[in-house]
Design a protein around this motif. Structure first.
Motif, PDB file in Angstrom:
ATOM      1  N   THR A   1       0.809  -1.071   0.111  1.00 48.34           N
ATOM      2  CA  THR A   1       0.161  -0.082  -0.040  1.00 48.34           C
ATOM      3  C   THR A   1       0.884   1.125  -0.171  1.00 48.34           C
ATOM      4  OG1 THR A   1      -0.161  -0.079   2.378  1.00 48.34           O
ATOM      5  CG2 THR A   1      -2.028  -0.913   1.203  1.00 48.34           C
ATOM      6  N   LEU A   2       2.004   1.192   0.300  1.00 50.46           N
ATOM      7  CA  LEU A   2       2.942   2.228   0.420  1.00 50.46           C
ATOM      8  C   LEU A   2       4.224   2.034  -0.473  1.00 50.46           C
ATOM      9  CD1 LEU A   2       3.471   3.226   4.167  1.00 50.46           C
ATOM     10  CD2 LEU A   2       1.707   4.453   2.353  1.00 50.46           C
ATOM     11  N   ARG A   3       4.596   3.122  -1.185  1.00 46.08           N
ATOM     12  CA  ARG A   3       5.800   3.095  -1.999  1.00 46.08           C
ATOM     13  C   ARG A   3       6.877   2.656  -1.536  1.00 46.08           C
ATOM     14  NH1 ARG A   3       6.108   9.185  -4.892  1.00 46.08           N
ATOM     15  NH2 ARG A   3       8.194   8.147  -5.003  1.00 46.08           N
TER      16      ARG A   3
ATOM     17  N   MET B   1       0.155  11.842   2.484  1.00 38.97           N
ATOM     18  CA  MET B   1      -0.351  10.254   2.437  1.00 38.97           C
ATOM     19  C   MET B   1      -0.396   9.939   0.823  1.00 38.97           C
ATOM     20  SD  MET B   1      -0.323   9.306   5.328  1.00 38.97           S
ATOM     21  CE  MET B   1      -1.002   7.420   4.776  1.00 38.97           C
ATOM     22  N   ASP B   2      -0.819  11.115  -0.033  1.00 37.13           N
ATOM     23  CA  ASP B   2      -1.189  10.808  -1.354  1.00 37.13           C
ATOM     24  C   ASP B   2       0.320  10.618  -2.043  1.00 37.13           C
ATOM     25  OD1 ASP B   2      -3.843  11.258  -1.113  1.00 37.13           O
ATOM     26  OD2 ASP B   2      -3.759  13.381  -1.970  1.00 37.13           O
TER      27      ASP B   2
ATOM     28  N   GLN C   1       1.435   6.749  -1.261  1.00 33.35           N
ATOM     29  CA  GLN C   1       0.749   5.678  -1.724  1.00 33.35           C
ATOM     30  C   GLN C   1       1.239   4.943  -2.781  1.00 33.35           C
ATOM     31  OE1 GLN C   1      -3.250   6.631  -2.310  1.00 33.35           O
ATOM     32  NE2 GLN C   1      -3.666   7.578  -0.475  1.00 33.35           N
ATOM     33  N   THR C   2       1.147   3.792  -3.148  1.00 30.32           N
ATOM     34  CA  THR C   2       1.715   2.880  -4.106  1.00 30.32           C
ATOM     35  C   THR C   2       0.950   3.773  -5.465  1.00 30.32           C
ATOM     36  OG1 THR C   2       1.750   0.831  -2.739  1.00 30.32           O
ATOM     37  CG2 THR C   2       1.804   0.632  -5.223  1.00 30.32           C
TER      38      THR C   2
END
Length: 77
Positions: free
Chosen positions: A21-23, A59-60, A63-64
Motif C-alpha cells: 500500500t506504500l511506495r 499520504m497521497d 501511496q503505491t
C-alpha cells in the motif's frame, strides 16, 4: 523526534510497503522529514485546515502508484 518515534514510524512504513500500500522507493527518513512540515503550522491561524492539507499531501505521495521522480530531476513549473 525521539528514536522510539522514528523506529515506530519505520515499522509502520515497512508494514505498508510489505502490504503493497506504500511506495517502496522511499525511506523512513523521507516520511519523518515530510512530517516536519506539521511543526510549521500557523498556531494563530487555520492550523487544523493546514494540518489536514499537509497530511493529505503526505499520504497521497506515499501511496503505491504515486509517480516517482528521477533523483535530481526537478518538476517543471
Amino acid at each position: 523526534m525521539t528514536s522510539a518515534a522514528v523506529n515506530t514510524i519505520g515499522a509502520l512504513f515497512a508494514a505498508g510497503v510489505a502490504a503493497g500500500t506504500l511506495r517502496s522507493d522511499m525511506e523512513t527518513a523521507d516520511v519523518v522529514r515530510a512530517m516536519g512540515g506539521l511543526l510549521r503550522l500557523d498556531a494563530d491561524g487555520d492550523w487544523k485546515g493546514q494540518a489536514d492539507r499537509q497530511i493529505r499531501l503526505l499520504m497521497d505521495g506515499l501511496q503505491t502508484g504515486a509517480p516517482a521522480r528521477a533523483e535530481g530531476h526537478e518538476p517543471e513549473l
